[in-house]
Design a protein around this motif. Structure first.
Motif, PDB file in Angstrom:
ATOM      1  N   PRO A 171       0.840  -1.205   0.000  1.00  0.00           N
ATOM      2  CA  PRO A 171       0.000   0.000   0.000  1.00  0.00           C
ATOM      3  C   PRO A 171       0.875   1.256   0.000  1.00  0.00           C
ATOM      4  CG  PRO A 171      -0.593  -1.520   1.791  1.00  0.00           C
ATOM      5  CD  PRO A 171       0.738  -1.955   1.261  1.00  0.00           C
ATOM      6  N   VAL A 172       0.909   1.938  -1.123  1.00  0.00           N
ATOM      7  CA  VAL A 172       1.675   3.182  -1.255  1.00  0.00           C
ATOM      8  C   VAL A 172       0.812   4.214  -1.977  1.00  0.00           C
ATOM      9  CG1 VAL A 172       3.747   4.293  -2.207  1.00  0.00           C
ATOM     10  CG2 VAL A 172       3.848   1.892  -1.544  1.00  0.00           C
ATOM     11  N   ALA A 173       0.701   5.409  -1.396  1.00  0.00           N
ATOM     12  CA  ALA A 173       0.055   6.519  -2.099  1.00  0.00           C
ATOM     13  C   ALA A 173       1.079   7.617  -2.265  1.00  0.00           C
ATOM     14  CB  ALA A 173      -1.134   7.040  -1.298  1.00  0.00           C
ATOM     15  N   VAL A 174       1.088   8.224  -3.443  1.00  0.00           N
ATOM     16  CA  VAL A 174       2.001   9.316  -3.744  1.00  0.00           C
ATOM     17  C   VAL A 174       1.154  10.555  -4.006  1.00  0.00           C
ATOM     18  CG1 VAL A 174       3.553  10.190  -5.520  1.00  0.00           C
ATOM     19  CG2 VAL A 174       3.793   7.840  -4.692  1.00  0.00           C
ATOM     20  N   ILE A 175       1.423  11.608  -3.272  1.00  0.00           N
ATOM     21  CA  ILE A 175       0.633  12.828  -3.436  1.00  0.00           C
ATOM     22  C   ILE A 175       1.578  13.994  -3.694  1.00  0.00           C
ATOM     23  CG2 ILE A 175      -0.963  14.428  -2.277  1.00  0.00           C
ATOM     24  CD1 ILE A 175      -1.382  11.555  -0.543  1.00  0.00           C
ATOM     25  N   VAL A 176       1.348  14.709  -4.787  1.00  0.00           N
ATOM     26  CA  VAL A 176       2.136  15.905  -5.070  1.00  0.00           C
ATOM     27  C   VAL A 176       1.234  17.101  -4.800  1.00  0.00           C
ATOM     28  CG1 VAL A 176       3.324  17.206  -6.883  1.00  0.00           C
ATOM     29  CG2 VAL A 176       3.701  14.751  -6.654  1.00  0.00           C
ATOM     30  N   GLU A 189      -2.086  -0.521  -6.235  1.00  0.00           N
ATOM     31  CA  GLU A 189      -3.230  -1.450  -6.149  1.00  0.00           C
ATOM     32  C   GLU A 189      -3.462  -1.849  -4.697  1.00  0.00           C
ATOM     33  OE1 GLU A 189      -5.604  -2.328  -8.237  1.00  0.00           O
ATOM     34  OE2 GLU A 189      -4.657  -0.881  -9.597  1.00  0.00           O
ATOM     35  N   GLY A 190      -2.358  -2.095  -3.980  1.00  0.00           N
ATOM     36  CA  GLY A 190      -2.458  -2.476  -2.569  1.00  0.00           C
ATOM     37  C   GLY A 190      -3.138  -1.395  -1.738  1.00  0.00           C
ATOM     38  N   PHE A 191      -2.894  -0.151  -2.111  1.00  0.00           N
ATOM     39  CA  PHE A 191      -3.507   0.966  -1.381  1.00  0.00           C
ATOM     40  C   PHE A 191      -5.005   1.038  -1.680  1.00  0.00           C
ATOM     41  CE2 PHE A 191      -4.346   5.180   0.153  1.00  0.00           C
ATOM     42  CZ  PHE A 191      -3.376   5.412   1.116  1.00  0.00           C
ATOM     43  N   LYS A 192      -5.345   0.848  -2.964  1.00  0.00           N
ATOM     44  CA  LYS A 192      -6.767   0.919  -3.349  1.00  0.00           C
ATOM     45  C   LYS A 192      -7.587  -0.143  -2.632  1.00  0.00           C
ATOM     46  CE  LYS A 192      -5.755   2.669  -7.968  1.00  0.00           C
ATOM     47  NZ  LYS A 192      -5.490   2.205  -9.339  1.00  0.00           N
ATOM     48  N   GLN A 193      -6.899  -1.264  -2.297  1.00  0.00           N
ATOM     49  CA  GLN A 193      -7.623  -2.348  -1.637  1.00  0.00           C
ATOM     50  C   GLN A 193      -7.896  -2.080  -0.157  1.00  0.00           C
ATOM     51  OE1 GLN A 193      -5.301  -5.797  -2.672  1.00  0.00           O
ATOM     52  NE2 GLN A 193      -5.843  -5.556  -4.839  1.00  0.00           N
ATOM     53  N   LEU A 194      -7.437  -0.938   0.339  1.00  0.00           N
ATOM     54  CA  LEU A 194      -7.686  -0.637   1.752  1.00  0.00           C
ATOM     55  C   LEU A 194      -9.153  -0.317   2.014  1.00  0.00           C
ATOM     56  CD1 LEU A 194      -4.554   1.565   2.545  1.00  0.00           C
ATOM     57  CD2 LEU A 194      -4.934  -0.825   3.125  1.00  0.00           C
ATOM     58  N   GLY A 195      -9.894   0.005   0.961  1.00  0.00           N
ATOM     59  CA  GLY A 195     -11.323   0.294   1.169  1.00  0.00           C
ATOM     60  C   GLY A 195     -11.864   1.229   0.110  1.00  0.00           C
ATOM     61  N   GLU A 196     -13.101   1.677   0.318  1.00  0.00           N
ATOM     62  CA  GLU A 196     -13.738   2.663  -0.562  1.00  0.00           C
ATOM     63  C   GLU A 196     -13.068   4.010  -0.309  1.00  0.00           C
ATOM     64  OE1 GLU A 196     -16.335   3.096  -3.072  1.00  0.00           O
ATOM     65  OE2 GLU A 196     -16.117   0.939  -2.804  1.00  0.00           O
TER      66      GLU A 196
END
Ligand SMILES: [Zn+2]
Length: 293
Positions: A171-176, A189-196
């Motif tokens: 789970p990795v999210a990158v925000i600029v 994909e792993g991050f998206k699977q954390l929930g809605e």
């Protein structure tokens, strides 16, 4: 812009890297240009506000790139972006139709379709999936691994971050972001699977967070300061409560933006069965996502 078109652009970039014989980092866009007979020139410093240009004239192709940021990774990325305008289907025709000269603003902050396609092409070319995954496997999840990837691939840090999110199994999210607003975000994909999860589109206000406090002091960005802390998934994306994430923040210097990674901590569990040590060892190295902290 359709998502699949951006994916195709990334894949074409990867294919060009392979076609020109690159099997390890760094991929060298200047060599690709040279082999294709494309001239590459540095942009005069009095032309401001663009990362480069692609010129089609008299049967010749010329790439101009900016050295304004004094950053090798960004220069490489800009050259790859321009190569995108050369290799991507329809781009040379579109540029020729507009008079033969196209000025670029590379690095994912533009929303025009040919710019976004060229950015995705560039990230695929400099950071092919296979090489990126293999490299990240040996690295820490999060900002340090991303910075090591950018160094190895001689890529811009933002491109490395985006590819790390696209290619990571974690789970990795990158925000600029800039000031109090999101410029763009990429989730693994792993991050998206954390929930809605809510979509952090351009202009979304940053939540009350380390990143927001960091951005309140412009010196943090210009001096490329770095900081880290903990945050909650829900503060950024809504979704399930009680999921803690590492928040790592880096000022991107004269580029003027801030890079934030939100990732899960890998937790090591102690092996308890000595006779099955190998399996336990393997298990202990499988990162587990920490819920409820
Ligand atoms: Zn462009």
């Amino acid at each position: 812009m359709a998502k699949f078109q951006l994916k195709m652009a990334t894949q074409l970039g990867e294919k060009i890297a392979a076609d020109f014989g690159f099997t390890e980092f760094p991929i060298k866009p200047l060599e690709i240009a040279q082999k294709r007979g494309i001239r590459v020139e540095a942009k005069p410093s009095d032309v401001k506000g663009v990362s480069g240009a692609m010129i089609f004239a008299n049967g010749n192709a010329t790439i101009i790139y900016s050295r304004d940021l004094s950053n090798k990774g960004f220069e490489n990325f800009s050259i790859c972006h321009e190569l995108g305008h050369y290799f991507l289907p329809g781009h040379p025709e579109e540029i020729t139709k507009q008079g033969g000269t196209h000025f670029s603003r590379a690095n994912f902050t533009e929303s025009s379709s040919i710019e976004l396609e060229a950015d995705h092409f560039a990230s695929g070319l400099l950071l092919p999936s296979g090489l990126t995954r293999k490299f990240l496997d040996s690295q820490q999840v999060g900002l340090e691994g991303i910075l090591a990837l950018a160094d190895a691939a001689e890529s811009s840090r933002t491109a490395a971050a985006i590819r790390a999110a696209e290619c990571s199994n974690y789970p990795v999210a990158v925000i600029v972001s800039r000031d109090e607003q999101v410029a763009y975000a990429f989730l693994s994909e792993g991050f998206k699977q954390l929930g809605e999860l809510a979509w952090l589109k351009k202009g979304t206000p940053l939540p009350s967070s380390l990143t927001r406090r960091f951005n309140a002091n412009p010196a943090n960005i210009s001096q490329a300061s770095k900081t880290c802390g903990e945050t909650w998934l829900g503060d950024w994306f809504g979704g399930p409560k009680g999921i803690a994430l590492d928040e790592e923040v880096l000022g991107l210097g004269s580029y003027g933006f801030t890079l934030t990674t939100l990732s899960s901590e890998s937790r090591l569990s102690a092996p308890d069965e000595e006779e099955d040590e190998d399996a336990e060892l393997e298990k202990s190295w499988t990162p587990k996502f920490a819920y409820g902290r």
